[in-house]
Design a protein around this motif. Structure first.
Motif, PDB file in Angstrom:
ATOM      1  N   GLU A 383       0.951  -0.821   0.129  1.00  0.00           N
ATOM      2  CA  GLU A 383      -0.010  -0.234   0.054  1.00  0.00           C
ATOM      3  C   GLU A 383       0.977   1.212   0.174  1.00  0.00           C
ATOM      4  O   GLU A 383       2.662   0.801   0.597  1.00  0.00           O
ATOM      5  N   PHE A 384       0.461   2.138  -0.692  1.00  0.00           N
ATOM      6  CA  PHE A 384       1.139   3.108  -0.752  1.00  0.00           C
ATOM      7  C   PHE A 384      -0.095   4.725  -0.552  1.00  0.00           C
ATOM      8  O   PHE A 384      -0.764   4.559  -1.055  1.00  0.00           O
ATOM      9  N   HIS A 385       0.397   5.605   0.168  1.00  0.00           N
ATOM     10  CA  HIS A 385       0.295   7.072  -0.383  1.00  0.00           C
ATOM     11  C   HIS A 385       0.134   8.338  -1.437  1.00  0.00           C
ATOM     12  O   HIS A 385       1.334   7.887  -1.036  1.00  0.00           O
ATOM     13  N   TYR A 386      -0.995   8.321  -2.124  1.00  0.00           N
ATOM     14  CA  TYR A 386      -0.422   9.065  -3.663  1.00  0.00           C
ATOM     15  C   TYR A 386      -1.176  10.349  -4.273  1.00  0.00           C
ATOM     16  O   TYR A 386      -1.873  10.175  -3.140  1.00  0.00           O
ATOM     17  N   VAL A 387      -0.660  10.600  -4.616  1.00  0.00           N
ATOM     18  CA  VAL A 387      -0.366  12.270  -4.693  1.00  0.00           C
ATOM     19  C   VAL A 387      -0.757  13.056  -6.761  1.00  0.00           C
ATOM     20  O   VAL A 387       0.324  12.113  -7.008  1.00  0.00           O
ATOM     21  N   LEU A 388      -1.358  12.745  -7.025  1.00  0.00           N
ATOM     22  CA  LEU A 388      -1.420  12.815  -8.384  1.00  0.00           C
ATOM     23  C   LEU A 388      -1.255  14.965  -8.691  1.00  0.00           C
ATOM     24  O   LEU A 388      -2.567  15.110  -8.174  1.00  0.00           O
ATOM     25  N   SER A 389      -0.902  15.172  -9.496  1.00  0.00           N
ATOM     26  CA  SER A 389      -1.272  16.265  -9.793  1.00  0.00           C
ATOM     27  C   SER A 389      -1.164  16.786 -11.321  1.00  0.00           C
ATOM     28  O   SER A 389       0.009  15.773 -11.698  1.00  0.00           O
ATOM     29  N   TYR A 390      -1.789  17.589 -11.740  1.00  0.00           N
ATOM     30  CA  TYR A 390      -1.557  18.513 -13.399  1.00  0.00           C
ATOM     31  C   TYR A 390      -0.922  20.066 -13.212  1.00  0.00           C
ATOM     32  O   TYR A 390      -0.741  20.106 -14.496  1.00  0.00           O
ATOM     33  N   ASP A 391      -0.842  20.334 -12.086  1.00  0.00           N
ATOM     34  CA  ASP A 391       0.187  21.320 -11.812  1.00  0.00           C
ATOM     35  C   ASP A 391       1.037  22.137 -12.780  1.00  0.00           C
ATOM     36  O   ASP A 391       2.151  21.028 -11.849  1.00  0.00           O
ATOM     37  N   ARG A 392       1.952  22.297 -13.757  1.00  0.00           N
ATOM     38  CA  ARG A 392       2.900  22.380 -14.613  1.00  0.00           C
ATOM     39  C   ARG A 392       4.284  23.360 -13.506  1.00  0.00           C
ATOM     40  O   ARG A 392       4.765  22.274 -13.631  1.00  0.00           O
ATOM     41  N   GLY A 393       3.805  23.986 -12.808  1.00  0.00           N
ATOM     42  CA  GLY A 393       4.879  24.694 -11.688  1.00  0.00           C
ATOM     43  C   GLY A 393       5.107  23.122 -10.542  1.00  0.00           C
ATOM     44  O   GLY A 393       6.734  22.887 -10.195  1.00  0.00           O
ATOM     45  N   THR A 394       4.171  22.710  -9.728  1.00  0.00           N
ATOM     46  CA  THR A 394       4.465  21.636  -9.495  1.00  0.00           C
ATOM     47  C   THR A 394       5.106  19.804  -9.820  1.00  0.00           C
ATOM     48  O   THR A 394       6.903  19.420  -9.463  1.00  0.00           O
ATOM     49  N   VAL A 395       4.942  19.919 -11.213  1.00  0.00           N
ATOM     50  CA  VAL A 395       5.776  18.809 -11.605  1.00  0.00           C
ATOM     51  C   VAL A 395       7.209  19.180 -12.154  1.00  0.00           C
ATOM     52  O   VAL A 395       7.966  18.557 -12.757  1.00  0.00           O
ATOM     53  N   ILE A 396       7.511  20.728 -12.758  1.00  0.00           N
ATOM     54  CA  ILE A 396       8.552  21.167 -12.760  1.00  0.00           C
ATOM     55  C   ILE A 396       9.914  21.144 -11.597  1.00  0.00           C
ATOM     56  O   ILE A 396      10.594  20.326 -11.803  1.00  0.00           O
ATOM     57  N   ARG A 397       8.951  21.436 -10.349  1.00  0.00           N
ATOM     58  CA  ARG A 397       9.619  20.749  -9.320  1.00  0.00           C
ATOM     59  C   ARG A 397       9.968  19.422  -9.195  1.00  0.00           C
ATOM     60  O   ARG A 397      10.729  19.488  -8.313  1.00  0.00           O
ATOM     61  N   CYS A 398       9.298  18.948  -9.286  1.00  0.00           N
ATOM     62  CA  CYS A 398       9.371  17.410  -9.011  1.00  0.00           C
ATOM     63  C   CYS A 398      10.507  16.775 -10.338  1.00  0.00           C
ATOM     64  O   CYS A 398      11.539  15.952  -9.558  1.00  0.00           O
ATOM     65  N   ALA A 399       9.991  17.420 -10.988  1.00  0.00           N
ATOM     66  CA  ALA A 399      11.727  16.820 -12.067  1.00  0.00           C
ATOM     67  C   ALA A 399      12.706  17.258 -12.050  1.00  0.00           C
ATOM     68  O   ALA A 399      14.111  16.587 -11.992  1.00  0.00           O
ATOM     69  N   HIS A 400      12.657  18.220 -11.022  1.00  0.00           N
ATOM     70  CA  HIS A 400      14.435  19.115 -10.477  1.00  0.00           C
ATOM     71  C   HIS A 400      14.274  18.318  -9.948  1.00  0.00           C
ATOM     72  O   HIS A 400      16.148  17.911  -9.522  1.00  0.00           O
ATOM     73  N   SER A 401      13.500  17.309  -8.279  1.00  0.00           N
ATOM     74  CA  SER A 401      13.223  17.088  -6.914  1.00  0.00           C
ATOM     75  C   SER A 401      14.457  16.057  -7.838  1.00  0.00           C
ATOM     76  O   SER A 401      15.590  14.871  -7.083  1.00  0.00           O
ATOM     77  N   ILE A 402      14.566  15.226  -9.234  1.00  0.00           N
ATOM     78  CA  ILE A 402      14.750  14.047  -9.611  1.00  0.00           C
ATOM     79  C   ILE A 402      16.195  14.181 -10.178  1.00  0.00           C
ATOM     80  O   ILE A 402      16.990  13.008  -9.943  1.00  0.00           O
ATOM     81  N   LEU A 403      15.938  15.076 -11.307  1.00  0.00           N
ATOM     82  CA  LEU A 403      17.005  15.873 -11.975  1.00  0.00           C
ATOM     83  C   LEU A 403      18.200  15.690 -11.060  1.00  0.00           C
ATOM     84  O   LEU A 403      19.736  15.693 -10.872  1.00  0.00           O
ATOM     85  N   ALA A 404      18.599  16.269  -9.434  1.00  0.00           N
ATOM     86  CA  ALA A 404      19.042  17.154  -8.493  1.00  0.00           C
ATOM     87  C   ALA A 404      20.091  15.484  -7.990  1.00  0.00           C
ATOM     88  O   ALA A 404      20.559  15.665  -7.373  1.00  0.00           O
ATOM     89  N   ARG A 405      19.630  14.336  -8.424  1.00  0.00           N
ATOM     90  CA  ARG A 405      20.055  13.287  -7.541  1.00  0.00           C
ATOM     91  C   ARG A 405      20.835  12.571  -8.344  1.00  0.00           C
ATOM     92  O   ARG A 405      21.485  11.700  -8.404  1.00  0.00           O
ATOM     93  N   PHE A 406      20.965  12.763  -9.876  1.00  0.00           N
ATOM     94  CA  PHE A 406      21.749  11.974 -10.822  1.00  0.00           C
ATOM     95  C   PHE A 406      22.820  12.730 -11.162  1.00  0.00           C
ATOM     96  O   PHE A 406      23.148  14.180 -12.146  1.00  0.00           O
ATOM     97  N   GLU A 407      24.222  13.570 -10.452  1.00  0.00           N
ATOM     98  CA  GLU A 407      25.234  13.437 -11.385  1.00  0.00           C
ATOM     99  C   GLU A 407      25.963  13.046 -12.879  1.00  0.00           C
ATOM    100  O   GLU A 407      26.300  14.079 -12.792  1.00  0.00           O
ATOM    101  N   GLY A 408      25.714  11.891 -12.801  1.00  0.00           N
ATOM    102  CA  GLY A 408      26.061  11.081 -14.446  1.00  0.00           C
ATOM    103  C   GLY A 408      26.932  10.645 -14.102  1.00  0.00           C
ATOM    104  O   GLY A 408      27.653  10.317 -13.302  1.00  0.00           O
TER     105      GLY A 408
END
Length: 408
Positions: A383-408
């Protein structure tokens, strides 16, 4: 592109790997009334050579991993030609900033940092950090080559540039379905930003009219007059209408924040079995394909064993149809497989407890962020707690959060 030679012969030449390069000032004009709005300092190879074109010289230097050397020559010349009736631009690659040592200085003239998809793919975390540092230093951020590569368009919502520079190829051909896609993508971005659009390759009246049709405000090319000096450019019969450049502020999110923490701010959390999340994720992947080839798709799978052979095949097919795909998890080695970029997660990273899918395109943005409840059950019954968002600003912040963890 048209160019304005610099004033002094001493400033007009520099050695680049044994090649003599000239320093010139290229005028940027308004496309609607022809007013001179800015000048850009450029470097060109010898007259009559294949590298006399400034873009060709830059691309060759980049391919040879010598662009920082070229940008250093440009930077050294820039300070001697910074006085102008219109903004004086100098463009440098993101990868050159550290070597130039200019991030701690207030830039003069106006510095425009070029972001390429290669920089983002090679080192997402470093690229995002450097963009934030450049903005803090008062620099502008630009994406160029728009119209030549789908990946360049994909950078727009993620990088949020202050300047969009379109490829000469975009206005060198009659409009088609591809041109329409680009026009839609650029329009979607500039509607919510103060970004200016500069068209390269405006060599004729037809080019100018095509560029205007693509929402470009400014242009560079042979259509505009070539002046003898920068002083002549400012004092010529051309109407002067200085370009207004408004840099975006740096995004100040805590890099430790996870997509679930960002997406759940002020939103209702829903509790569900993993089985539903799998189906929801697959639907998002389908939507990503429909969003177009300029789309970025990111997924966090907690641990390597959750990225099953079935998931691997599905994401490989997805990667063939979008600009960038990245998957993240503990035990996942950093490499590229079937165009899918694999990135590791630290076992102590709080994102390990999350199942995230981020889709970011010109016209579609969505994040599915779920937090593992660590219930004692079979895998699909977890089981999970989940959130679904179509807000562009939120999606951009989430993308930054993920990519900020990958140095390459």
């Amino acid at each position: 592109m048209s160019a304005v030679p610099a004033d002094a012969a001493a400033d007009a030449e520099a050695a680049f790997g044994g090649l003599v390069v000239e320093t010139e000032l290229a005028p940027i004009h308004r496309l609607d009334n022809g007013a001179l709005s800015a000048v850009e300092l450029q470097l060109r190879g010898p007259e009559g050579s294949s590298l006399h074109d400034a873009t060709a010289l830059s691309e060759t230097a980049r391919a040879m991993h010598q662009k920082p050397v070229l940008d250093r020559i440009k930077w050294q010349r820039a300070g001697r030609h910074s006085q102008s009736a219109v903004p004086h631009l100098i463009t440098v690659d993101l990868d050159s900033l550290d070597e130039l040592g200019v991030l701690d200085d207030r830039p003069e003239p106006v510095t425009v940092v070029l972001i390429t998809e290669q920089a983002l793919i090679a080192s997402p975390a470093r690229t995002l950090r450097t963009i934030a540092a450049a903005r803090t230093a008062g620099m502008l951020v630009a994406v160029d080559g728009v119209g030549a590569r789908a990946q360049a368009l994909a950078l727009l919502p993620l990088v949020e540039p202050d300047v969009i520079i379109t490829s000469p190829a975009l206005i060198d051909r009659a409009a088609d379905a591809s041109t329409a896609r680009i026009a839609h993508a650029v329009a979607a971005y500039i509607e919510s930003s103060n970004a200016v659009v500069i068209a390269q390759g405006v060599d004729s009246e037809l080019h100018r009219r095509r560029a205007l049709g693509l929402a470009a405000e400014y242009g560079m090319g042979k259509l505009y007059p070539v002046h003898g000096t920068r002083r002549d450019a400012a004092q010529s019969n051309s109407v002067v209408d200085p370009m207004s450049l408004l840099p975006r502020p740096a995004i100040a999110d805590d890099p430790a924040l996870t997509p679930f923490a960002l997406a759940s701010e002020g939103r209702r959390r829903t509790r569900s079995f993993k089985r539903l999340l799998v189906s929801m994720s697959k639907l998002l992947e389908t939507n990503a394909v429909g969003a177009g080839p300029e789309t970025i798709v990111l997924g966090t799978f907690q641990r390597a064993e959750h990225f099953t052979p079935t998931s691997r095949a599905r994401w490989a097919q997805l990667a063939e149809q979008v600009a960038y795909t990245g998957i993240y998890g503990v035990g996942i080695d950093p490499y590229v497989d079937s165009a899918v970029h694999h990135a590791p997660l630290d076992p102590d990273d709080p994102m390990v407890d999350e199942w995230n899918v981020v889709v970011l395109g010109p016209h579609f943005a969505c994040v599915l962020a779920a937090l593992d409840m660590h219930t004692d059950a079979a895998d699909l019954d977890r089981e999970f707690h989940y959130v679904l968002s179509y807000d562009r600003g939120t999606v951009i912040r989430c993308a930054h959060s993920i990519l900020a963890r990958f140095e390459g």
